[in-house]
Design a protein around this motif. Sequence first.
Motif, PDB file in Angstrom:
ATOM      1  N   TYR A  22     -12.931  33.844 -38.068  1.00 33.87           N
ATOM      2  CA  TYR A  22     -13.848  32.704 -38.082  1.00 33.87           C
ATOM      3  C   TYR A  22     -15.256  33.160 -38.441  1.00 33.87           C
ATOM      4  CZ  TYR A  22     -15.987  28.333 -36.558  1.00 33.87           C
ATOM      5  OH  TYR A  22     -16.670  27.155 -36.520  1.00 33.87           O
ATOM      6  N   HIS A  25     -15.355  33.957 -42.092  1.00 35.07           N
ATOM      7  CA  HIS A  25     -15.368  32.709 -42.841  1.00 35.07           C
ATOM      8  C   HIS A  25     -16.793  32.190 -42.995  1.00 35.07           C
ATOM      9  CE1 HIS A  25     -14.459  28.539 -43.924  1.00 35.07           C
ATOM     10  NE2 HIS A  25     -15.242  28.189 -42.920  1.00 35.07           N
ATOM     11  N   TRP A  26     -17.547  32.167 -41.892  1.00 39.55           N
ATOM     12  CA  TRP A  26     -18.907  31.629 -41.965  1.00 39.55           C
ATOM     13  C   TRP A  26     -19.867  32.565 -42.665  1.00 39.55           C
ATOM     14  CZ3 TRP A  26     -19.818  26.913 -42.228  1.00 39.55           C
ATOM     15  CH2 TRP A  26     -18.978  26.007 -41.605  1.00 39.55           C
ATOM     16  N   ARG A  27     -19.594  33.860 -42.653  1.00 39.54           N
ATOM     17  CA  ARG A  27     -20.409  34.775 -43.460  1.00 39.54           C
ATOM     18  C   ARG A  27     -20.228  34.459 -44.947  1.00 39.54           C
ATOM     19  NH1 ARG A  27     -19.514  40.681 -40.973  1.00 39.54           N
ATOM     20  NH2 ARG A  27     -20.928  40.473 -39.227  1.00 39.54           N
ATOM     21  N   ILE A  28     -18.995  34.245 -45.347  1.00 34.00           N
ATOM     22  CA  ILE A  28     -18.711  33.905 -46.747  1.00 34.00           C
ATOM     23  C   ILE A  28     -19.359  32.569 -47.107  1.00 34.00           C
ATOM     24  CG2 ILE A  28     -16.881  33.293 -48.385  1.00 34.00           C
ATOM     25  CD1 ILE A  28     -15.113  35.359 -46.834  1.00 34.00           C
ATOM     26  N   GLN A  29     -19.216  31.581 -46.228  1.00 31.19           N
ATOM     27  CA  GLN A  29     -19.831  30.275 -46.472  1.00 31.19           C
ATOM     28  C   GLN A  29     -21.343  30.400 -46.597  1.00 31.19           C
ATOM     29  OE1 GLN A  29     -17.391  28.226 -47.505  1.00 31.19           O
ATOM     30  NE2 GLN A  29     -18.110  26.588 -46.199  1.00 31.19           N
ATOM     31  N   GLY A  30     -21.936  31.257 -45.790  1.00 32.23           N
ATOM     32  CA  GLY A  30     -23.381  31.451 -45.815  1.00 32.23           C
ATOM     33  C   GLY A  30     -23.881  32.143 -47.065  1.00 32.23           C
ATOM     34  N   PHE A  32     -22.934  31.488 -50.188  1.00 32.31           N
ATOM     35  CA  PHE A  32     -23.052  30.589 -51.330  1.00 32.31           C
ATOM     36  C   PHE A  32     -24.471  30.063 -51.525  1.00 32.31           C
ATOM     37  CE2 PHE A  32     -18.425  30.551 -51.206  1.00 32.31           C
ATOM     38  CZ  PHE A  32     -18.144  30.653 -52.556  1.00 32.31           C
ATOM     39  N   ARG A  50     -25.414  18.438 -54.460  1.00 30.87           N
ATOM     40  CA  ARG A  50     -23.970  18.665 -54.287  1.00 30.87           C
ATOM     41  C   ARG A  50     -23.269  18.786 -55.633  1.00 30.87           C
ATOM     42  NH1 ARG A  50     -21.178  16.204 -49.109  1.00 30.87           N
ATOM     43  NH2 ARG A  50     -22.717  16.852 -47.590  1.00 30.87           N
ATOM     44  N   VAL A  57     -19.944  26.463 -58.154  1.00 29.41           N
ATOM     45  CA  VAL A  57     -18.682  26.983 -57.640  1.00 29.41           C
ATOM     46  C   VAL A  57     -17.640  27.034 -58.738  1.00 29.41           C
ATOM     47  CG1 VAL A  57     -16.792  26.551 -56.026  1.00 29.41           C
ATOM     48  CG2 VAL A  57     -19.148  26.323 -55.253  1.00 29.41           C
TER      49      VAL A  57
END
Length: 62
Positions: A22, A25-30, A32, A50, A57
């Motif tokens: 988890y 996951h948030w490191r990757i999301q951060g 972007f 957006r 992306v």
Amino acid sequence: MIKWVLQAISHGIEAVTIARLYRKHWRIQGMFPRLESVLQSEIKCLGHPRAALLGFVAAVMA
């Protein structure tokens, strides 16, 4: 996400492993937004952040 966590627990995956995944996951999301700002890849003609992010992306995945 909750459904995935409950399924993982039911399959015997340890809570520590779930927490690490988890967090990753948030490191990757951060990354972007950071990547977008470094590359200054927002497309002005799209007019909506957006939509620009979607274009970014798509370009990254290509």
